[in-house]
Design a protein around this motif. Structure first.
Motif, PDB file in Angstrom:
ATOM      1  N   ALA A  14       0.831  -1.204   0.000  1.00  0.00           N
ATOM      2  CA  ALA A  14       0.000   0.000   0.000  1.00  0.00           C
ATOM      3  C   ALA A  14       0.866   1.255   0.000  1.00  0.00           C
ATOM      4  CB  ALA A  14      -0.930  -0.005   1.209  1.00  0.00           C
ATOM      5  N   ILE A  15       1.955   1.227   0.763  1.00  0.00           N
ATOM      6  CA  ILE A  15       2.867   2.374   0.794  1.00  0.00           C
ATOM      7  C   ILE A  15       3.521   2.568  -0.568  1.00  0.00           C
ATOM      8  CG2 ILE A  15       5.008   3.238   1.800  1.00  0.00           C
ATOM      9  CD1 ILE A  15       4.205   1.853   4.402  1.00  0.00           C
ATOM     10  N   GLU A  16       3.986   1.472  -1.158  1.00  0.00           N
ATOM     11  CA  GLU A  16       4.610   1.556  -2.479  1.00  0.00           C
ATOM     12  C   GLU A  16       3.609   2.040  -3.525  1.00  0.00           C
ATOM     13  OE1 GLU A  16       6.115  -2.318  -3.176  1.00  0.00           O
ATOM     14  OE2 GLU A  16       7.853  -2.094  -1.841  1.00  0.00           O
ATOM     15  N   ARG A  17       2.368   1.605  -3.393  1.00  0.00           N
ATOM     16  CA  ARG A  17       1.335   2.017  -4.349  1.00  0.00           C
ATOM     17  C   ARG A  17       1.102   3.523  -4.289  1.00  0.00           C
ATOM     18  NH1 ARG A  17      -4.687  -0.724  -4.491  1.00  0.00           N
ATOM     19  NH2 ARG A  17      -5.373   0.145  -6.494  1.00  0.00           N
ATOM     20  N   SER A  18       0.997   4.065  -3.085  1.00  0.00           N
ATOM     21  CA  SER A  18       0.780   5.505  -2.933  1.00  0.00           C
ATOM     22  C   SER A  18       1.962   6.301  -3.462  1.00  0.00           C
ATOM     23  CB  SER A  18       0.542   5.845  -1.457  1.00  0.00           C
ATOM     24  OG  SER A  18      -0.625   5.224  -0.966  1.00  0.00           O
ATOM     25  N   LEU A  19       3.160   5.862  -3.108  1.00  0.00           N
ATOM     26  CA  LEU A  19       4.356   6.592  -3.525  1.00  0.00           C
ATOM     27  C   LEU A  19       4.559   6.522  -5.032  1.00  0.00           C
ATOM     28  CD1 LEU A  19       6.773   8.223  -2.588  1.00  0.00           C
ATOM     29  CD2 LEU A  19       8.014   6.090  -2.231  1.00  0.00           C
ATOM     30  N   LEU A  20       4.358   5.335  -5.617  1.00  0.00           N
ATOM     31  CA  LEU A  20       4.553   5.181  -7.056  1.00  0.00           C
ATOM     32  C   LEU A  20       3.518   5.984  -7.836  1.00  0.00           C
ATOM     33  CD1 LEU A  20       6.088   3.832  -9.355  1.00  0.00           C
ATOM     34  CD2 LEU A  20       4.536   1.875  -9.172  1.00  0.00           C
ATOM     35  N   ALA A  21       2.268   5.991  -7.360  1.00  0.00           N
ATOM     36  CA  ALA A  21       1.228   6.763  -8.045  1.00  0.00           C
ATOM     37  C   ALA A  21       1.567   8.248  -8.043  1.00  0.00           C
ATOM     38  CB  ALA A  21      -0.124   6.524  -7.382  1.00  0.00           C
ATOM     39  N   PHE A  22       2.090   8.743  -6.926  1.00  0.00           N
ATOM     40  CA  PHE A  22       2.470  10.160  -6.868  1.00  0.00           C
ATOM     41  C   PHE A  22       3.628  10.458  -7.812  1.00  0.00           C
ATOM     42  CE2 PHE A  22       5.459  13.259  -5.076  1.00  0.00           C
ATOM     43  CZ  PHE A  22       4.694  14.406  -5.221  1.00  0.00           C
ATOM     44  N   ILE A 214      -4.195  19.285 -14.091  1.00  0.00           N
ATOM     45  CA  ILE A 214      -5.296  18.358 -14.370  1.00  0.00           C
ATOM     46  C   ILE A 214      -4.760  17.040 -14.913  1.00  0.00           C
ATOM     47  CG2 ILE A 214      -7.312  17.997 -15.846  1.00  0.00           C
ATOM     48  CD1 ILE A 214      -7.882  20.981 -15.618  1.00  0.00           C
ATOM     49  N   VAL A 215      -3.768  17.116 -15.785  1.00  0.00           N
ATOM     50  CA  VAL A 215      -3.149  15.896 -16.315  1.00  0.00           C
ATOM     51  C   VAL A 215      -2.509  15.092 -15.189  1.00  0.00           C
ATOM     52  CG1 VAL A 215      -1.265  15.048 -17.764  1.00  0.00           C
ATOM     53  CG2 VAL A 215      -2.817  16.785 -18.638  1.00  0.00           C
ATOM     54  N   ALA A 216      -1.841  15.783 -14.263  1.00  0.00           N
ATOM     55  CA  ALA A 216      -1.214  15.088 -13.136  1.00  0.00           C
ATOM     56  C   ALA A 216      -2.258  14.395 -12.268  1.00  0.00           C
ATOM     57  CB  ALA A 216      -0.397  16.074 -12.305  1.00  0.00           C
ATOM     58  N   MET A 217      -3.396  15.048 -12.039  1.00  0.00           N
ATOM     59  CA  MET A 217      -4.452  14.432 -11.238  1.00  0.00           C
ATOM     60  C   MET A 217      -5.024  13.205 -11.938  1.00  0.00           C
ATOM     61  SD  MET A 217      -4.656  16.086  -8.418  1.00  0.00           S
ATOM     62  CE  MET A 217      -6.160  15.326  -7.836  1.00  0.00           C
ATOM     63  N   MET A 218      -5.202  13.290 -13.249  1.00  0.00           N
ATOM     64  CA  MET A 218      -5.688  12.132 -14.001  1.00  0.00           C
ATOM     65  C   MET A 218      -4.699  10.975 -13.903  1.00  0.00           C
ATOM     66  SD  MET A 218      -7.092  14.145 -17.380  1.00  0.00           S
ATOM     67  CE  MET A 218      -7.431  12.630 -18.277  1.00  0.00           C
ATOM     68  N   ALA A 219      -3.419  11.287 -14.043  1.00  0.00           N
ATOM     69  CA  ALA A 219      -2.400  10.241 -13.948  1.00  0.00           C
ATOM     70  C   ALA A 219      -2.375   9.635 -12.549  1.00  0.00           C
ATOM     71  CB  ALA A 219      -1.033  10.823 -14.304  1.00  0.00           C
ATOM     72  N   TRP A 220      -2.586  10.456 -11.536  1.00  0.00           N
ATOM     73  CA  TRP A 220      -2.597   9.969 -10.149  1.00  0.00           C
ATOM     74  C   TRP A 220      -3.699   8.942  -9.937  1.00  0.00           C
ATOM     75  CZ3 TRP A 220      -5.648  12.141  -5.681  1.00  0.00           C
ATOM     76  CH2 TRP A 220      -5.215  11.603  -4.456  1.00  0.00           C
ATOM     77  N   ARG A 221      -4.899   9.279 -10.385  1.00  0.00           N
ATOM     78  CA  ARG A 221      -6.014   8.357 -10.201  1.00  0.00           C
ATOM     79  C   ARG A 221      -5.824   7.072 -11.005  1.00  0.00           C
ATOM     80  NH1 ARG A 221     -10.941   9.968  -8.290  1.00  0.00           N
ATOM     81  NH2 ARG A 221     -11.303   7.715  -8.429  1.00  0.00           N
ATOM     82  N   LEU A 222      -5.345   7.198 -12.235  1.00  0.00           N
ATOM     83  CA  LEU A 222      -5.162   6.011 -13.075  1.00  0.00           C
ATOM     84  C   LEU A 222      -4.034   5.130 -12.550  1.00  0.00           C
ATOM     85  CD1 LEU A 222      -5.575   7.626 -16.603  1.00  0.00           C
ATOM     86  CD2 LEU A 222      -7.166   6.056 -15.483  1.00  0.00           C
ATOM     87  N   ALA A 223      -2.931   5.748 -12.136  1.00  0.00           N
ATOM     88  CA  ALA A 223      -1.808   4.964 -11.615  1.00  0.00           C
ATOM     89  C   ALA A 223      -2.170   4.296 -10.297  1.00  0.00           C
ATOM     90  CB  ALA A 223      -0.587   5.867 -11.433  1.00  0.00           C
TER      91      ALA A 223
END
Length: 238
Positions: A14-22, A214-223
């Motif tokens: 879960a930690i890796e998922r949050s960090l990688l998505a950011f 906005i692009v960064a937010m979209m990438a955050w949710r998708l990642a």
């Protein structure tokens, strides 16, 4: 023993998922500043990856009906820029609400108590609020060739929002420090909330291009929806 090991593994993932998505979101947002077409291609690839990982995606059309209707009504009176502004505010609210629910889910998974009162949750909404006031102060904007406009706010509005955000982050940080000192800090929800604040501040709180935010937010949710995993092939070769 096995349950404890599985819990630690799930928490680490879960930690890796949050960090990688950011990191992915920040990278795609930075690319958007330099080459918007390339960033759109990356968003498309992340979206395709999310669709492949989800198997049978479920689209809740009713949740979009209200914002779309509001955008059409506002657009009929003030034009396309106002309609795009309505959709922007809706996505900001929806992403914040999703992030709050995800933080609660992680807290429940790790056995940590999820905050229930308004004061302990306030910090989570303050970074989007600061970004919104700054976008409104610097409006109008252009997003993918479309105008985006919000009711203009005086400079005092983002300044007050920034002070509230600083106070909220200080309070949250102190509570995390106390929990860590007592050995009660849940790392997974804390990391998610840390990246939550980071992505909203980077996307909309630094006065950069709103399109890139906005692009960064979209990438955050998708990642976050479909984490990228690199698996090493350990098959022995005779």
């Amino acid at each position: 023993m096995i349950d404890a090991a599985q819990s630690q593994t799930a928490e680490r993932q879960a930690i890796e998922r949050s960090l990688l998505a950011f990191l992915i979101a920040a990278g795609v947002g930075a690319i958007s500043l330099l080459s918007p077409p390339l960033s759109f291609l990356l968003i498309a690839l992340l979206g395709a990856h999310a669709l492949l990982q989800s198997g049978s995606p479920r689209i809740d059309a009713w949740s979009c009906a209200g914002p779309i209707l509001a955008a059409l009504l506002v657009g009929a009176f003030v034009g396309v820029a106002g309609a795009v502004g309505v959709l922007f505010v809706w996505r900001l609210f929806a992403d914040t609400r999703w992030s709050q629910a995800e933080a609660d889910r992680l807290a429940l998974t790790t056995g940590a108590p999820a905050p229930r009162n308004l004061m302990t949750r306030a910090h989570l909404w303050l970074s989007p609020l600061y970004g919104l006031t700054l976008v409104a102060f610097t409006a109008p904007h252009m997003v993918a060739g479309l105008p985006l406009d919000l009711p203009h706010l005086p400079m005092l509005a983002p300044m007050i929002a920034a002070l509230l955000l600083a106070a909220g982050l200080f309070d949250w940080g102190m509570r995390c420090a106390v929990s860590w000192r007592l050995g009660e800090l849940a790392p997974a929800p804390a990391m998610h909330l840390l990246t939550h604040h980071a992505i909203f501040i980077v996307a909309f709180g630094l006065g950069l291009d709103v399109s890139a935010g906005i692009v960064a937010m979209m990438a955050w949710r998708l990642a976050y929806a479909a984490p990228l995993r690199i698996q090493a092939n350990l098959t022995a070769v005779p």
